[in-house]
Scaffold this motif. Structure first.
Motif, mmCIF file in Angstrom:
data_model
loop_
_atom_site.group_PDB
_atom_site.id
_atom_site.type_symbol
_atom_site.label_atom_id
_atom_site.label_comp_id
_atom_site.label_asym_id
_atom_site.label_seq_id
_atom_site.Cartn_x
_atom_site.Cartn_y
_atom_site.Cartn_z
ATOM 1 N N ARG A 2 0.741 -1.326 -0.200
ATOM 2 C CA ARG A 2 0.061 0.023 0.232
ATOM 3 C C ARG A 2 0.794 1.146 0.010
ATOM 4 N NH1 ARG A 2 -5.121 -1.121 2.963
ATOM 5 N NH2 ARG A 2 -5.379 -3.144 3.018
ATOM 6 N N THR A 3 0.306 2.238 -0.426
ATOM 7 C CA THR A 3 1.046 3.618 -0.436
ATOM 8 C C THR A 3 0.487 4.203 0.783
ATOM 9 O OG1 THR A 3 0.929 3.844 -2.679
ATOM 10 C CG2 THR A 3 1.415 5.679 -2.001
ATOM 11 N N TYR A 4 -0.610 4.131 1.166
ATOM 12 C CA TYR A 4 -0.917 4.982 2.537
ATOM 13 C C TYR A 4 -1.508 4.044 3.753
ATOM 14 C CZ TYR A 4 -0.844 9.018 -0.583
ATOM 15 O OH TYR A 4 -0.548 9.934 -1.364
ATOM 16 N N VAL A 5 -1.538 4.297 4.758
ATOM 17 C CA VAL A 5 -2.157 3.923 6.045
ATOM 18 C C VAL A 5 -3.408 4.737 6.272
ATOM 19 C CG1 VAL A 5 -2.145 3.202 8.463
ATOM 20 C CG2 VAL A 5 0.028 2.726 6.996
ATOM 21 N N ALA A 6 -4.517 4.009 6.149
ATOM 22 C CA ALA A 6 -5.740 4.565 6.542
ATOM 23 C C ALA A 6 -5.964 5.545 5.611
ATOM 24 C CB ALA A 6 -5.820 5.167 8.134
ATOM 25 N N GLY A 7 -5.432 5.685 4.485
ATOM 26 C CA GLY A 7 -5.598 6.767 3.511
ATOM 27 C C GLY A 7 -5.042 8.073 3.990
ATOM 28 N N ILE A 8 -4.264 8.196 4.929
ATOM 29 C CA ILE A 8 -3.826 9.761 5.293
ATOM 30 C C ILE A 8 -2.380 9.706 5.638
ATOM 31 C CG2 ILE A 8 -6.072 10.628 6.244
ATOM 32 C CD1 ILE A 8 -5.183 9.844 8.903
ATOM 33 N N LEU A 9 -1.695 8.452 5.825
ATOM 34 C CA LEU A 9 -0.325 8.504 6.381
ATOM 35 C C LEU A 9 0.531 7.640 5.487
ATOM 36 C CD1 LEU A 9 -1.192 7.026 9.861
ATOM 37 C CD2 LEU A 9 -0.274 9.307 9.649
ATOM 38 N N GLU A 10 1.543 8.135 5.203
ATOM 39 C CA GLU A 10 2.663 7.543 4.264
ATOM 40 C C GLU A 10 2.747 5.959 5.127
ATOM 41 O OE1 GLU A 10 7.220 7.850 3.007
ATOM 42 O OE2 GLU A 10 6.236 9.699 3.862
ATOM 43 N N ASN A 11 2.947 4.925 4.118
ATOM 44 C CA ASN A 11 2.965 3.458 4.425
ATOM 45 C C ASN A 11 4.356 3.205 5.028
ATOM 46 O OD1 ASN A 11 2.595 1.038 5.322
ATOM 47 N ND2 ASN A 11 2.259 0.186 3.142
ATOM 48 N N ARG A 12 4.761 3.469 6.109
ATOM 49 C CA ARG A 12 6.086 3.200 6.892
ATOM 50 C C ARG A 12 5.771 2.299 8.150
ATOM 51 N NH1 ARG A 12 7.642 9.398 6.968
ATOM 52 N NH2 ARG A 12 7.454 8.690 9.124
ATOM 53 N N PRO A 13 6.657 1.642 8.933
ATOM 54 C CA PRO A 13 6.344 0.850 10.065
ATOM 55 C C PRO A 13 5.893 1.965 11.055
ATOM 56 C CG PRO A 13 8.175 0.134 8.860
ATOM 57 C CD PRO A 13 7.804 1.196 8.064
ATOM 58 N N ASP A 14 6.933 3.112 11.365
ATOM 59 C CA ASP A 14 6.623 3.898 12.315
ATOM 60 C C ASP A 14 4.854 4.434 12.356
ATOM 61 O OD1 ASP A 14 7.310 5.579 10.215
ATOM 62 O OD2 ASP A 14 8.191 6.963 11.372
ATOM 63 N N ASN A 15 4.716 4.728 11.237
ATOM 64 C CA ASN A 15 3.237 5.284 10.965
ATOM 65 C C ASN A 15 1.986 4.153 11.122
ATOM 66 O OD1 ASN A 15 3.761 7.940 10.074
ATOM 67 N ND2 ASN A 15 3.828 7.727 8.111
ATOM 68 N N LEU A 16 2.498 3.096 10.488
ATOM 69 C CA LEU A 16 1.588 2.003 10.841
ATOM 70 C C LEU A 16 1.537 1.572 12.294
ATOM 71 C CD1 LEU A 16 -0.353 -0.343 9.613
ATOM 72 C CD2 LEU A 16 1.879 -1.917 9.567
ATOM 73 N N GLU A 17 2.468 1.475 13.097
ATOM 74 C CA GLU A 17 2.571 1.483 14.517
ATOM 75 C C GLU A 17 1.699 2.311 15.258
ATOM 76 O OE1 GLU A 17 6.743 -0.599 14.123
ATOM 77 O OE2 GLU A 17 6.657 0.393 15.815
ATOM 78 N N SER A 18 1.935 3.637 14.728
ATOM 79 C CA SER A 18 1.214 4.701 15.532
ATOM 80 C C SER A 18 -0.392 4.579 15.092
ATOM 81 C CB SER A 18 1.716 6.256 14.838
ATOM 82 O OG SER A 18 3.065 6.238 14.885
ATOM 83 N N TRP A 19 -0.722 4.343 14.138
ATOM 84 C CA TRP A 19 -2.188 4.074 13.651
ATOM 85 C C TRP A 19 -2.670 3.157 14.607
ATOM 86 C CZ3 TRP A 19 -5.902 6.434 11.340
ATOM 87 C CH2 TRP A 19 -7.074 5.631 11.325
ATOM 88 N N ILE A 20 -1.933 1.887 14.918
ATOM 89 C CA ILE A 20 -2.525 0.690 15.432
ATOM 90 C C ILE A 20 -2.554 1.028 16.988
ATOM 91 C CG2 ILE A 20 -1.806 -1.713 16.342
ATOM 92 C CD1 ILE A 20 -0.632 -2.108 13.597
ATOM 93 N N ARG A 21 -1.798 1.789 17.377
ATOM 94 C CA ARG A 21 -1.738 2.403 19.128
ATOM 95 C C ARG A 21 -2.850 3.376 19.140
ATOM 96 N NH1 ARG A 21 3.266 3.530 22.102
ATOM 97 N NH2 ARG A 21 2.174 2.606 23.636
ATOM 98 N N ASN A 22 -2.804 4.469 18.225
ATOM 99 C CA ASN A 22 -3.851 5.724 18.562
ATOM 100 C C ASN A 22 -4.601 5.869 17.083
ATOM 101 O OD1 ASN A 22 -5.064 7.552 19.824
ATOM 102 N ND2 ASN A 22 -3.618 8.274 20.904
#
Ligand code: HEC
Length: 126
Positions: A75-95
């Motif tokens: 994917r290019t984005y996480v949740a349509g708003i964040l660049e798909n990177r491990p730190d962003n994916l983890e932030s999304w999962i946490r909060n």
């Protein structure tokens, strides 16, 4: 920060190579950004992510409230708003609410280690 990001990208590339030329066992052992995909699949079950998401490789995860968590590494984005990177994916999962106050995904109290493990799992499956 930049170094962590690069390390994440490199590990994802390694994960992709391992995936292309090996069986599921090696793929399961792939570690991304400090995460362990085996522990990640257990954490996904423990937090009940599968009640809302269909997730590759987790039989009980058949929810359709949120989008299917498949092909995350492509994917290019996480949740349509964040660049798909491990730190962003983890932030999304946490909060997720801190990143998008309108999201329907609840804050589940996921620990930093569990988020890294879950991210490693999600990046390791198609
Ligand atoms: C109550 C339902 C619910 C639960 C439980 C839930 N989620 Fe979600 N999740 C959602 C919804 C709804 C979205 C879409 C949110 C948006 O785009 O604003 C979402 C989005 C996501 C995304 C982004 C998907 C994409 O297509 O970019 C990820 C990753 C994710 N969730 C992971 C998890 C994980 C991991 C867990 C367990 C720790 C979890 N979710 C638990 C409802 C849920």
């Amino acid at each position: 920060m930049r170094n962590n990001w690069m390390a994440g990208v490199i590990l994802i590339v390694i994960a992709g190579v391992l995936d292309a030329c090996s069986s599921g066992t090696a793929r399961e052992a792939v570690v991304i950004a400090g995460g362990d995909s085996r522990r990640g699949s257990a954490a996904i079950i423990r937090y009940g992510c599968g009640s809302c998401h269909t997730i590759s490789g987790i039989r009980s995860a058949t929810g359709l409230v949120g989008p299917p968590l498949i092909g995350i590494r492509n994917r290019t984005y996480v949740a349509g708003i964040l660049e798909n990177r491990p730190d962003n994916l983890e932030s999304w999962i946490r909060n997720p609410k801190s990143l998008n106050p309108k999201t329907a995904m609840p804050v589940l109290g996921v620990s930093a280690q569990d988020a890294a493990d879950i991210a490693a799992y999600l990046y390791s499956v198609n």
